[in-house]
Scaffold this motif. Structure first.
Motif, short mmCIF file in Angstrom:
data_model
loop_
_atom_site.label_atom_id
_atom_site.label_comp_id
_atom_site.label_asym_id
_atom_site.label_seq_id
_atom_site.Cartn_x
_atom_site.Cartn_y
_atom_site.Cartn_z
N SER A 133 -4.92 3.44 2.61
CA SER A 133 -4.23 3.89 1.40
C SER A 133 -3.21 2.87 0.91
N GLY A 134 -2.63 2.11 1.84
CA GLY A 134 -1.59 1.16 1.46
C GLY A 134 -0.22 1.79 1.29
N TRP A 135 -0.11 3.05 1.69
CA TRP A 135 1.15 3.77 1.53
C TRP A 135 1.58 4.36 2.87
N THR A 136 2.90 4.49 3.04
CA THR A 136 3.45 5.14 4.22
C THR A 136 4.06 6.47 3.80
N ALA A 137 4.24 7.35 4.78
CA ALA A 137 4.86 8.65 4.50
C ALA A 137 6.28 8.47 3.97
N LEU A 138 7.01 7.50 4.52
CA LEU A 138 8.39 7.27 4.08
C LEU A 138 8.43 6.82 2.63
N GLN A 139 7.48 5.99 2.21
CA GLN A 139 7.43 5.55 0.82
C GLN A 139 7.16 6.74 -0.11
N VAL A 140 6.29 7.63 0.32
CA VAL A 140 6.03 8.83 -0.48
C VAL A 140 7.29 9.68 -0.60
N ASP A 141 8.01 9.85 0.50
CA ASP A 141 9.25 10.62 0.48
C ASP A 141 10.23 10.04 -0.54
N ASP A 142 10.41 8.74 -0.51
CA ASP A 142 11.34 8.08 -1.42
C ASP A 142 10.89 8.22 -2.87
N LEU A 143 9.59 8.01 -3.08
CA LEU A 143 9.06 8.07 -4.44
C LEU A 143 9.23 9.46 -5.05
N ILE A 144 8.91 10.50 -4.30
CA ILE A 144 9.03 11.87 -4.82
C ILE A 144 10.49 12.19 -5.13
N ILE A 162 9.13 -2.20 -3.83
CA ILE A 162 8.28 -2.27 -2.64
C ILE A 162 7.07 -3.18 -2.85
N GLY A 163 7.08 -3.92 -3.94
CA GLY A 163 6.01 -4.88 -4.17
C GLY A 163 4.70 -4.29 -4.66
N LYS A 164 4.75 -3.18 -5.37
CA LYS A 164 3.54 -2.56 -5.92
C LYS A 164 3.64 -2.49 -7.44
N SER A 165 2.50 -2.61 -8.10
CA SER A 165 2.48 -2.55 -9.56
C SER A 165 2.60 -1.11 -10.05
N LEU A 166 2.91 -0.96 -11.32
CA LEU A 166 2.98 0.37 -11.92
C LEU A 166 1.64 1.08 -11.82
N LEU A 167 0.54 0.34 -11.99
CA LEU A 167 -0.78 0.97 -11.92
C LEU A 167 -1.07 1.49 -10.51
N GLU A 168 -0.66 0.75 -9.49
CA GLU A 168 -0.85 1.21 -8.11
C GLU A 168 -0.09 2.51 -7.86
N VAL A 169 1.14 2.52 -8.28
CA VAL A 169 1.97 3.72 -8.08
C VAL A 169 1.40 4.88 -8.89
N GLY A 170 0.97 4.60 -10.12
CA GLY A 170 0.41 5.65 -10.96
C GLY A 170 -0.84 6.27 -10.38
N ASP A 171 -1.67 5.43 -9.74
CA ASP A 171 -2.89 5.96 -9.13
C ASP A 171 -2.58 6.89 -7.97
N LEU A 172 -1.51 6.62 -7.25
CA LEU A 172 -1.11 7.54 -6.17
C LEU A 172 -0.55 8.84 -6.75
#
Length: 266
Positions: free
Chosen positions: A46-57, A116-126
């Motif tokens: 996935s390229g994502w960690t649980a901690l990154q999801v926590d921060d993003l939400i 975190i070094g990810k593009s807007l499109l990457e984040v949007g897809d998640l």
């Protein structure tokens, strides 16, 4: 005609403290986004960690609330809030714009992605498949509050809303819950289950939400302070959906990005 089920907007009250259904629906929406985000992050590759999801939400909560309120102020009643600027801060009195909330979330996703070094499109897809359950919950909150009802109609499932006058109306909140919430979630979750070109999942969300909302607006009562704003036929909500639809089509139909010596990005 169906009978509108009058529900106390206060779900729980202890002394002066009251928990309203509408606020609880926001909490349900954010909680479901967090859980589904962790499910997606846990998938191999996935390229994502649980901690990154926590921060993003966490940051998305701020984006939704601030963007939604600012969008309502600017899109739906700017004259009133220009005359009463302090009222812009009175979020507890209602008045939130989904399109403003989207703008707030996009800004937050872009800023967090950069950190975190990810593009807007990457984040949007998640993020895209995480949103519809919150929309479903929010529209159910609108229905419980008896607000944002539909236009006058004689269909068998019409309802008389306490704040909508004596005539039966479309329960447009339920239409939106079914289409923008349930149907869009099923479509996005299934589509995102396979590798897609970067930006395609987010594009499908923009196209799906924009299309569903544009359709339902033909049954939803326009905002009283605006009415129909284009050709005496289209609402403000429909006009705000058009950029979403076009952006979604672009993201889904654009050619894959290819770097020299590398395969096309999925």
């Amino acid at each position: 005609m169906l009978t509108y089920p009058v529900i106390d907007p206060v779900a729980l009250q202890i002394g002066p403290l009251a928990a309203r259904w509408y606020g609880l629906m926001y909490a349900v929406g954010f909680a479901s986004a967090w859980w589904l985000g962790r499910v997606r992050a846990a998938k191999p590759g996935s390229g994502w960690t649980a901690l990154q999801v926590d921060d993003l939400i966490t940051w998305m909560v701020a984006g939704v609330v601030l963007g939604g309120r600012l969008g309502y102020v600017l899109f739906y009643d700017p004259a009133y809030y220009l005359a009463n600027p302090l009222e812009s801060l009175s979020i507890w009195r209602g008045g939130m714009s989904f399109h403003g909330g989207v703008a707030g979330v996009v800004l937050v996703c872009w800023l967090y992605g950069r950190s975190i070094g990810k593009s807007l499109l990457e984040v949007g897809d998640l993020v895209a498949p995480l949103v519809p359950p919150g929309l479903l919950a929010g529209r159910m909150g609108n229905f419980i509050n008896g607000e944002l009802w539909g236009r006058v109609t004689d269909v068998p499932w019409a309802m008389v809303f306490p704040t909508g006058g004596p005539l039966p109306r479309h329960p447009s909140q339920l239409y939106e819950a079914a289409l923008e919430g349930l149907a869009l979630f099923v479509i996005l979750w299934a589509y995102a289950a396979k590798p897609r070109q970067r930006g395609a999942v987010g594009g499908l969300f923009l196209l799906g939400y924009g299309g569903f909302r544009f359709f339902v607006e033909f049954f939803r009562q326009p905002d009283v302070q605006l009415g129909l704003v284009a050709l005496d036929f289209f609402s403000m909500g429909q006009l705000l959906c058009l950029p979403m639809i076009f952006a979604g089509l672009y993201l889904m139909l654009r050619k894959p990005t290819v770097s020299p010596g590398k395969p096309a990005r999925a």
